[in-house]
Design a protein around this motif. Sequence first.
Motif, PDB file in Angstrom:
ATOM      1  N   GLU A  18       0.697  -0.542  -0.373  1.00 28.82           N
ATOM      2  CA  GLU A  18       0.029  -0.188   0.354  1.00 28.82           C
ATOM      3  C   GLU A  18       0.671   1.085  -0.307  1.00 28.82           C
ATOM      4  OE1 GLU A  18      -2.513  -3.264   1.509  1.00 28.82           O
ATOM      5  OE2 GLU A  18      -0.626  -2.565   2.302  1.00 28.82           O
ATOM      6  N   ALA A  19       0.136   1.731  -0.210  1.00 32.18           N
ATOM      7  CA  ALA A  19       0.807   3.671  -0.224  1.00 32.18           C
ATOM      8  C   ALA A  19       1.612   4.415   0.822  1.00 32.18           C
ATOM      9  CB  ALA A  19      -0.136   4.843  -1.152  1.00 32.18           C
ATOM     10  N   PRO A  20       1.673   4.824   1.073  1.00 28.42           N
ATOM     11  CA  PRO A  20       2.915   5.390   2.437  1.00 28.42           C
ATOM     12  C   PRO A  20       1.538   6.060   3.276  1.00 28.42           C
ATOM     13  CG  PRO A  20       4.520   5.983   0.963  1.00 28.42           C
ATOM     14  CD  PRO A  20       3.113   5.518   0.160  1.00 28.42           C
ATOM     15  N   GLY A  21       0.462   6.774   3.277  1.00 26.90           N
ATOM     16  CA  GLY A  21      -0.040   7.311   3.383  1.00 26.90           C
ATOM     17  C   GLY A  21      -1.328   6.179   3.620  1.00 26.90           C
ATOM     18  N   VAL A  22      -1.774   5.195   3.733  1.00 27.32           N
ATOM     19  CA  VAL A  22      -2.000   4.389   3.559  1.00 27.32           C
ATOM     20  C   VAL A  22      -1.412   3.729   4.912  1.00 27.32           C
ATOM     21  CG1 VAL A  22      -3.698   2.162   3.030  1.00 27.32           C
ATOM     22  CG2 VAL A  22      -3.776   3.917   1.403  1.00 27.32           C
ATOM     23  N   VAL A  23      -0.941   3.421   4.677  1.00 29.19           N
ATOM     24  CA  VAL A  23       0.272   2.714   5.891  1.00 29.19           C
ATOM     25  C   VAL A  23      -0.055   2.827   7.426  1.00 29.19           C
ATOM     26  CG1 VAL A  23       2.356   2.129   6.641  1.00 29.19           C
ATOM     27  CG2 VAL A  23       1.601   1.496   4.204  1.00 29.19           C
ATOM     28  N   ARG A  24      -0.097   4.700   6.914  1.00 30.28           N
ATOM     29  CA  ARG A  24       0.747   5.832   8.105  1.00 30.28           C
ATOM     30  C   ARG A  24      -0.922   5.308   9.207  1.00 30.28           C
ATOM     31  NH1 ARG A  24       4.218   9.956   5.768  1.00 30.28           N
ATOM     32  NH2 ARG A  24       6.142   8.817   6.302  1.00 30.28           N
ATOM     33  N   ASP A  25      -1.942   5.543   8.159  1.00 30.09           N
ATOM     34  CA  ASP A  25      -3.594   5.506   8.526  1.00 30.09           C
ATOM     35  C   ASP A  25      -3.749   4.376   9.003  1.00 30.09           C
ATOM     36  OD1 ASP A  25      -4.041   7.999   7.589  1.00 30.09           O
ATOM     37  OD2 ASP A  25      -5.043   7.280   6.003  1.00 30.09           O
ATOM     38  N   ALA A  26      -3.441   2.791   8.931  1.00 33.98           N
ATOM     39  CA  ALA A  26      -3.708   1.569   9.127  1.00 33.98           C
ATOM     40  C   ALA A  26      -2.671   1.314  10.852  1.00 33.98           C
ATOM     41  CB  ALA A  26      -3.233   0.764   8.590  1.00 33.98           C
ATOM     42  N   VAL A  27      -1.534   2.051  10.562  1.00 35.22           N
ATOM     43  CA  VAL A  27      -0.620   1.697  12.290  1.00 35.22           C
ATOM     44  C   VAL A  27      -1.545   3.144  12.730  1.00 35.22           C
ATOM     45  CG1 VAL A  27       1.202   2.833  12.796  1.00 35.22           C
ATOM     46  CG2 VAL A  27       1.437   1.760  10.740  1.00 35.22           C
ATOM     47  N   LEU A  28      -2.072   3.984  12.497  1.00 38.40           N
ATOM     48  CA  LEU A  28      -2.871   4.663  13.736  1.00 38.40           C
ATOM     49  C   LEU A  28      -3.776   3.556  14.150  1.00 38.40           C
ATOM     50  CD1 LEU A  28      -1.957   8.272  11.965  1.00 38.40           C
ATOM     51  CD2 LEU A  28      -0.894   7.397  14.029  1.00 38.40           C
ATOM     52  N   ASP A  29      -5.161   3.603  13.561  1.00 41.86           N
ATOM     53  CA  ASP A  29      -6.044   2.746  13.795  1.00 41.86           C
ATOM     54  C   ASP A  29      -5.712   1.553  14.070  1.00 41.86           C
ATOM     55  OD1 ASP A  29      -7.504   4.480  12.047  1.00 41.86           O
ATOM     56  OD2 ASP A  29      -8.087   3.232  10.310  1.00 41.86           O
ATOM     57  N   LEU A  30      -4.368   1.058  14.345  1.00 41.81           N
ATOM     58  CA  LEU A  30      -4.687  -0.348  14.624  1.00 41.81           C
ATOM     59  C   LEU A  30      -3.875   0.572  15.823  1.00 41.81           C
ATOM     60  CD1 LEU A  30      -3.398  -3.210  15.040  1.00 41.81           C
ATOM     61  CD2 LEU A  30      -1.231  -2.018  15.362  1.00 41.81           C
ATOM     62  N   LEU A  31      -2.899   1.523  16.424  1.00 42.08           N
ATOM     63  CA  LEU A  31      -2.185   2.149  17.856  1.00 42.08           C
ATOM     64  C   LEU A  31      -3.933   2.586  18.096  1.00 42.08           C
ATOM     65  CD1 LEU A  31       0.602   4.291  17.016  1.00 42.08           C
ATOM     66  CD2 LEU A  31       0.168   1.689  17.657  1.00 42.08           C
ATOM     67  N   HIS A  32      -4.804   2.961  18.088  1.00 46.25           N
ATOM     68  CA  HIS A  32      -6.059   3.392  18.224  1.00 46.25           C
ATOM     69  C   HIS A  32      -6.636   2.482  19.061  1.00 46.25           C
ATOM     70  CE1 HIS A  32      -6.637   7.813  17.823  1.00 46.25           C
ATOM     71  NE2 HIS A  32      -6.199   7.993  16.788  1.00 46.25           N
ATOM     72  N   SER A  33      -7.036   1.346  18.418  1.00 51.50           N
ATOM     73  CA  SER A  33      -7.755   0.381  18.460  1.00 51.50           C
ATOM     74  C   SER A  33      -7.348  -0.565  20.033  1.00 51.50           C
ATOM     75  CB  SER A  33      -8.005  -0.893  17.393  1.00 51.50           C
ATOM     76  OG  SER A  33      -8.421  -0.595  16.893  1.00 51.50           O
ATOM     77  N   ALA A  34      -5.961  -0.675  19.824  1.00 45.26           N
ATOM     78  CA  ALA A  34      -5.082  -1.410  20.400  1.00 45.26           C
ATOM     79  C   ALA A  34      -5.266  -0.097  22.455  1.00 45.26           C
ATOM     80  CB  ALA A  34      -3.717  -1.770  20.446  1.00 45.26           C
ATOM     81  N   LEU A  35      -5.016   0.907  22.108  1.00 49.27           N
ATOM     82  CA  LEU A  35      -4.780   1.981  23.354  1.00 49.27           C
ATOM     83  C   LEU A  35      -6.361   1.711  23.993  1.00 49.27           C
ATOM     84  CD1 LEU A  35      -2.912   4.875  21.597  1.00 49.27           C
ATOM     85  CD2 LEU A  35      -2.716   3.259  23.649  1.00 49.27           C
ATOM     86  N   GLU A  36      -7.507   1.287  22.904  1.00 49.45           N
ATOM     87  CA  GLU A  36      -9.060   1.662  23.362  1.00 49.45           C
ATOM     88  C   GLU A  36      -8.997   0.741  24.252  1.00 49.45           C
ATOM     89  OE1 GLU A  36     -11.234   1.730  20.303  1.00 49.45           O
ATOM     90  OE2 GLU A  36     -11.636   3.870  19.638  1.00 49.45           O
ATOM     91  N   ARG A  37      -8.181  -0.710  24.419  1.00 47.22           N
ATOM     92  CA  ARG A  37      -8.619  -1.719  25.648  1.00 47.22           C
ATOM     93  C   ARG A  37      -8.092  -1.614  26.834  1.00 47.22           C
ATOM     94  NH1 ARG A  37      -7.800  -7.501  22.849  1.00 47.22           N
ATOM     95  NH2 ARG A  37      -8.559  -6.885  20.980  1.00 47.22           N
TER      96      ARG A  37
END
Length: 129
Positions: A18-37
């Motif tokens: 994936e393009a860099p921006g898509v990857v960065r969005d996915a990383v941020l989404d993953l971190l948000h989801s993990a932090l919600e726990r």
Amino acid sequence: MRTRFDDWPVVTLLAEGEAPGVVRDAVLDLLHSALERGQPFAAVLDLTATAGAKEADRDPRTAEHARAVAELRPALASWCRGLAFVGGGPAPAPEAGLRFWGCPVVRSTDFGEAVSWARESLAADRENP
């Protein structure tokens, strides 16, 4: 792009070209989801199949992503026991990674090694509360 939470408290992201921006969005989404726990976790981010660092630096959303990380930094400092990047660009100095992300950061060329480091980071945290 694949994310996995089935090995909690180790979460993983596998970028697949994936393009860099898509990857960065996915990383941020993953971190948000993990932090919600609201629990300690470590993340392994496999960027082996992503675009090179020079292309990522030209992404117009780089500053936006950096601001998003800055907003997450206090929560990452509380709950993230480590981020292991597999592949991607050159590794930042450990203190620079800690300053930027708020938690320990390593770079590896081996996914299994990165997962082992993530588990060790979590185990060290349990031993030294």
